[in-house]
Motif scaffolding. Structure first.
Motif, PDB file in Angstrom:
ATOM      1  N   VAL A 501      -1.241 -32.794 -23.184  1.00 54.76           N
ATOM      2  CA  VAL A 501      -2.422 -32.364 -23.059  1.00 54.76           C
ATOM      3  C   VAL A 501      -3.566 -33.095 -22.077  1.00 54.76           C
ATOM      4  N   THR A 504      -2.274 -32.477 -18.424  1.00 50.69           N
ATOM      5  CA  THR A 504      -2.465 -31.454 -17.814  1.00 50.69           C
ATOM      6  C   THR A 504      -4.165 -31.300 -17.522  1.00 50.69           C
ATOM      7  N   TYR A 505      -4.867 -31.824 -18.338  1.00 49.28           N
ATOM      8  CA  TYR A 505      -6.206 -31.824 -18.259  1.00 49.28           C
ATOM      9  C   TYR A 505      -6.579 -32.698 -17.181  1.00 49.28           C
ATOM     10  N   SER A 507      -4.857 -33.723 -14.244  1.00 48.54           N
ATOM     11  CA  SER A 507      -4.612 -33.275 -12.947  1.00 48.54           C
ATOM     12  C   SER A 507      -5.203 -32.170 -12.741  1.00 48.54           C
ATOM     13  N   GLU A 508      -5.865 -31.313 -13.760  1.00 55.37           N
ATOM     14  CA  GLU A 508      -6.483 -30.030 -13.384  1.00 55.37           C
ATOM     15  C   GLU A 508      -7.846 -30.755 -12.894  1.00 55.37           C
TER      16      GLU A 508
END
Lengths: 552, 305
Positions: A501, A504-505, A507-508
Motif C-alpha cells: 500500500v 503504491t501511494y 510513487s503516485e
C-alpha cells in the motif's frame, strides 16, 4: 445454398482457430528440461605434492559422484550455446574441479520463477540450486528441510570459502549470508569492491558544458544553472526514467534518501522512511520547480531506456541519470551518427563541494548475498561433499582467476606490472566482448565466488571506468542502507501488506508532487496519510528485525 | 416408448460422430486447463509455501480474503475494473456489429475484402508492440499529442493524465479488435436466408428498411449471446495492455484487479493472496453471467443455458 455452406465453413474455421489457440497453450506445461548429461573429461589426477594426511584433497578432486546443478537467473551463458555443457567456461570448470556436473535450467521461454516453484515440489531435487537467493529465502528452504546446513563441512571441504568468511575484515559479508543462528546455508556471489555494486549515475554532455563555459556541476544550484543553460541554448532537458532498483536520483543534493519511490534507510541505528522526511520534501520542491521551468523531460514518467536513448541521440537532453550500459550506448550512438556529442559520467549532486554523498545507487552489502548456490537434501553425504568442493572453487586463488578471467595465456595475460588484460579471444570476438566474456569467463553478471575489481577494470571501456569513479567518489551511501535482515513469517506477511500500500501511494504522490498536480503544501497531509496506512507499524517491524541483525 | 439413456447416447454418437471428434480437443483442453487447475484454488485458503506444496501448506481459512478487503487499493482496483469493463461494453462492443452491417451492404467485393483485411490486421500485432506505439505517439512531441496541440491543446504527455487514460485505452482497443470481432457477426449474417431479402424487395422495402427489419433482427441472437458471454467476464480486464500503459500518475483510474493481482502475486510472490483475489473475481463473474443470462431469456432472447 452457397451462403449456407459458407457459414458452415466459417464456423469450422473459427472452431479450428480456437482449438489451435488452445493447443498452443499446452507448450508451457513442461517447464523443466534436463540438459543432457555432461561427463567430466577424463583426466589423470596430478599427484599432489603436499602430504595427503594434511590436506586430504586438492583440485581436481577424484570423485565418482555426479551432481545436477539447477540454475534460475543470471549465471551467465551467451546466446551462442543452447546448453551450458557446450560452453567452454563450464567445460573448463568441470575439468578443473574434477567434479562432473549435469546442468539443468528452465526451458527457454518459460517463466523461470514459476518453473523453480514447481521444481521445489518435486520428490527429488537437483543436487545444487542457484538462484537470486537472500538469506531469508534460503532460511525458509532450510526450515522446510530442503537444503543442508553447510557449516560442519566447510572447514574441511571449502577451506577457501571458510578462510574468507572467518577473516575479521569480512564480518559484514559473514553476517549478511548466515542465518540468525550463524549457520552457513549458501555459497554467495561476493563483490570484491564497492565500485562493483554501483552502475547508475548522472551523465552529461561535456561538449555542451564546454560551449557554455560551465564547469561540471556539484550542488543542485550548479545543476540548475547548467540545466537552464542547456534549455536556453539547446532546448534540451534533464531526462531519466523512474522505478529503478535502489535508485536515488538527485536526492543526494539535499541529503534526502529517496527518488520518486519508497525507500527505507538507517540513520544512527534507526530505520526510517525516506519519503516521510523534510529533506525529501525539499528534494521534491526542487524537482517541481525544475519541472515548471521546463528543465525536466515532460515524458519522464513514461520513459524507458530506449526512449531516453532516442532523446540523447536527438539532442533533446543534455543530462541524464542512467545506467553504465546506457552510457556506453549513447557514446556508441554519437559515434555511429557522428553527432559530435561527448557523454561523460559526473558526480551525484552534493550539498556542498567536498561534502560526501549520502545516497547513490548502490546494491549495498545486501546484493553480495542475493545470489547464491544451495545444496539440497536430495544429496547423499558423499554428494554433499563433492558439491561443497565444487562450490568452493570460486573462492580459491586459482578458481577466482578462472571464474573472473578464464584461462591464463588464452583469454587473459598478466602484464609485468601485475595488471590483467584480456586477449583478442575476448576483445576481438565478432559477437562483442560481452558475449565472449560469457563464453570464457563466469562473472559477467553474477557467479559463485568473488567478483574481482580487476575484472571490471579489464572489461570496461575507459569512459565507463571514469564514470564509475565519478559516481562513487567520496560517498557514505553504504552507512545509510538497510542491511539484509530477515523477518519472521508473521512479520513478513504484515510487512508485505503494508509495504504494498505504502509503495503504491508514495510513487503516485511523488509524481503528482513533481508535476504539480498535487501541491507541496499538502506534504503534511501526505505524511498523515502514510501514518494512516500503518507506516508506524511497518517501521516497528523493520526496527525489530534490524536490531536483531545488529545484536547478533 | 422412451429409450434408455445409454441407447440415446449411442444413437446420438452414431449420428454426430464428427461433431464428437471435433469436440475431443476442446474436452481435453477443458479438463487439463480449466478443471484440473481448480484443485489449486484451495491455496486461497492456505498460507502457501512452494517448498511445502499444496498438501503441506498450513490452512488459514478466510485470512487471505480479509487481507484483500482491508487493502484500500483493492477497492479502487475493483471500481476501476468495473468502469473499464462497462466503458468497453458501451463503446467497443457495438462497433464490430456496425462494421459487419456496413460490410454486408458493400457489394463491391474487392473493396469489401480490402476493408476486412485492413481492419483484421491490428489484431495480429502483439499487444506489447501496440502499447509501444501508443506510448511513443502520446509523448509530448508525439503524433497524438501534436494533433491535440493543433486543435489548441497544451503540449503534454497524454499518458500522464488520468483524464486521457480511458479514451486512449478504449479507442486503441476498438482499433485492435474491430475487424476480428466482426468475423462472427459476418458469419451470422451469411446465415440469414436470402429469400427474406427477395421477398422484402418485392414488397418494396428500401435498403435501409431491409437492414432494419431483416439483417439486424438476424443478428440479435448472436449479439445477445456474445453480450451474455462478455458480462460473464466483466472483471477480466486484460492486464497486459494496462500494465504496459499505466504508471503511477494514472494508477487512480488505471489500476485494475488483474494488475493489482500481478503486482501482489508475481512481484511480491504472494500466491495465496492473489489466488484469493482471483477466486473472488470469478465469483463476481459468475453472478454477472447468471443474471445476464436470466435477463436475456426474460427478454425473449436465447440464453446460454
Amino acid at each position: 445454398m452457397k451462403k449456407k455452406w459458407l457459414s458452415r465453413a466459417t464456423a469450422t474455421v473459427l472452431v479450428s482457430i480456437m482449438t489451435a489457440g488452445m493447443l498452443v497453450g499446452c507448450g508451457d506445461e513442461n517447464v523443466v528440461s534436463s540438459e543432457t548429461e555432461t561427463q567430466a573429461t577424463s583426466e589423470t589426477q596430478v599427484a599432489s605434492e603436499t602430504p595427503v594426511a594434511d590436506e586430504g584433497w586438492s583440485y581436481p578432486v577424484d570423485t565418482d559422484e555426479k551432481l545436477s546443478f539447477y540454475i534460475v537467473g543470471n549465471l551467465s551463458k551467451s546466446a551462442k550455446y543452447a546448453d551450458r555443457k557446450d560452453v567452454p567456461f563450464y567445460q573448463g570448470l568441470i575439468e578443473r574441479t574434477g567434479i562432473p556436473i549435469e546442468w539443468r535450467t528452465a526451458v527457454e521461454g518459460a517463466d523461470a520463477n514459476a518453473a523453480y516453484n514447481l521444481l521445489l515440489q518435486e520428490e527429488v531435487l537437483p543436487s545444487i540450486m542457484f538462484n537470486a537467493y537472500t538469506i531469508s529465502t534460503v532460511n525458509t528452504l532450510y526450515e522446510d528441510g530442503l537444503i543442508y546446513d553447510l557449516t560442519p563441512y566447510l572447514e574441511e571441504y571449502a577451506p577457501d570459502f571458510w578462510a574468507y568468511m572467518n577473516d575479521p575484515a569480512n564480518i559484514a559479508d559473514k553476517n549478511a549470508i548466515t542465518n540468525e543462528e550463524g549457520k552457513f546455508l549458501m555459497f554467495p556471489l561476493i563483490r570484491e569492491n564497492d565500485t562493483l555494486i554501483t552502475y547508475i549515475g548522472p551523465v552529461i554532455r561535456q561538449d555542451w558544458l564546454d560551449e557554455c563555459g560551465l564547469k561540471a556541476p556539484v550542488t543542485l544550484e550548479d545543476w540548475e544553472t547548467v540545466l537552464t543553460a542547456f534549455k536556453e541554448k539547446y532546448n534540451a532537458t534533464f531526462s531519466f526514467r523512474v522505478r529503478r532498483y535502489n535508485y536515488g536520483g538527485f536526492a543526494s543534493g539535499v541529503d534526502a534518501f529517496a527518488d520518486l519511490d519508497m525507500q527505507l534507510y538507517v540513520d544512527n541505528g534507526e530505520v526510517k522512511l525516506a519519503n516521510a522526511q523534510p529533506e525529501w520534501k525539499e528534494y521534491l520542491t526542487v524537482l517541481n520547480r525544475w519541472y515548471d521551468a521546463g528543465l525536466i523531460d515532460p515524458d519522464f514518467a513514461t520513459n524507458d531506456d530506449a526512449a531516453v536513448r532516442t532523446k540523447a541521440l536527438n539532442n533533446q537532453t543534455g543530462a541524464i541519470v542512467t545506467a553504465m550500459s546506457q552510457l556506453t550506448n549513447y557514446i556508441a550512438d554519437a559515434e555511429a551518427e557522428n553527432t559530435g556529442a561527448v557523454w561523460v559520467g559526473c558526480s551525484y549532486p552534493r550539498t556542498a563541494a567536498g561534502a560526501p554523498t549520502k545516497r547513490i545507487q548502490t546494491e549495498s552489502t545486501l546484493v553480495k548475498a542475493t545470489n547464491g548456490a544451495v545444496v539440497t537434501t536430495s544429496c547423499t553425504e558423499e554428494e554433499l561433499i563433492a558439491a561443497i568442493q565444487f562450490l568452493n572453487y570460486g573462492y580459491s586463488e586459482e578458481g577466482m582467476m578462472y571464474w573472473n578471467f578464464g584461462e591464463e595465456g588464452k583469454t587473459y595475460e598478466v602484464a609485468a606490472d601485475g595488471s590483467i588484460q584480456f586477449t583478442d579471444v575476448i576483445t576481438a570476438d565478432e559477437k562483442g566482448i560481452s558475449e565472449a566474456l560469457k563464453d570464457y569467463t563466469g562473472m559477467y553478471s553474477v557467479g559463485i565466488g568473488i567478483q574481482m575489481e580487476a575484472f571490471q577494470k579489464a572489461k570496461n571501456a575507459q569512459s565507463s571506468v571514469e564514470a564509475l569513479a565519478a559516481w562513487t567518489d567520496n560517498t557514505v551511501a553504504r552507512d545509510y542502507m538497510t542491511p539484509p535482515y530477515s523477518r519472521t513469517e508473521e512479520e513478513q506477511t504484515k510487512y508485505t501488506d503494508i509495504k504494498a500500500v505504502l509503495s503504491t501511494y508514495v510513487s503516485e504522490m511523488a509524481l503528482k508532487f513533481v508535476t504539480g498536480e498535487e501541491s507541496l503544501d499538502n506534504f503534511d497531509k501526505f505524511v498523515e496519510q502514510l501514518n494512516a496506512y500503518k507506516l508506524p507499524e511497518l517501521l516497528e517491524i523493520e526496527q525489530a528485525a534490524y536490531d536483531r541483525y545488529v545484536n547478533r | 416408448m422412451k429409450k434408455s439413456f445409454a441407447a440415446r447416447v449411442k444413437r446420438d454418437f452414431q449420428r454426430h460422430k464428427f461433431k464428437y471428434l471435433i469436440f475431443i480437443p476442446v474436452l481435453v483442453y477443458l479438463i487439463l486447463f480449466c478443471y484440473k487447475p481448480m484443485y489449486g484454488v484451495i491455496i486461497a485458503f492456505q498460507k502457501f509455501r512452494p517448498s511445502l506444496g499444496i498438501d503441506g501448506s498450513p490452512w488459514v481459512g478466510l485470512e487471505q480474503f480479509a487481507r484483500a478487503f482491508d487493502d484500500p487499493y483493492f477497492w479502487r482496483a475493483l471500481r476501476n475494473t468495473f468502469t473499464i469493463s462497462l466503458l468497453s461494453l458501451v463503446f467497443s462492443f457495438p462497433v464490430p456489429v456496425l462494421l459487419a452491417l456496413l460490410l454486408n451492404e458493400v457489394k463491391v467485393s474487392w473493396f469489401k475484402r480490402t476493408i476486412q483485411t485492413l481492419t483484421y490486421m491490428p489484431h495480429f500485432i502483439a499487444t506489447v508492440v501496440v502499447c509501444g506505439m501508443i506510448t511513443v505517439y502520446c509523448q509530448t512531441n508525439g503524433l497524438f499529442s501534436q494533433i491535440l496541440v493543433f486543435f489548441g491543446g497544451e503540449p503534454t504527455n497524454l499518458l500522464t493524465h488520468s483524464k486521457y487514460f480511458y479514451p486512449i485505452y478504449i479507442l486503441s482497443t476498438i482499433w485492435q479488435n474491430v475487424g476480428w470481432d466482426s468475423i462472427i457477426f459476418l458469419a451470422a449474417l451469411a446465415g440469414i436466408d436470402q429469400e427474406q431479402y427477395e421477398a422484402a424487395r418485392i414488397d418494396g422495402a428500401s435498403r435501409m428498411q431491409q437492414m432494419r427489419y431483416i439483417t439486424f433482427p438476424g443478428l440479435v441472437p448472436t449479439i445477445s449471446m456474445l453480450l451474455v458471454l462478455k458480462l460473464g467476464k466483466v472483471l477480466n480486464v486484460g492486464y497486459e495492455k494496462i500494465l504496459l500503459l499505466y504508471q503511477p500518475l494514472t494508477y487512480d483510474v488505471a489500476d485494475v484487479i488483474s494488475t493489482y493481482v500481478y503486482r501482489k502475486g508475481l512481484i511480491d510472490a504472494d500466491y495465496s493472496f492473489s489466488t484469493a483475489v482471483n477466486l473472488f473475481n470469478s465469483a463476481v463473474n459468475i453472478v454477472f453471467l447468471l443474471v445476464s443470462n436470466r435477463i436475456s431469456k426474460k427478454l425473449g432472447q436465447s440464453g446460454l443455458f
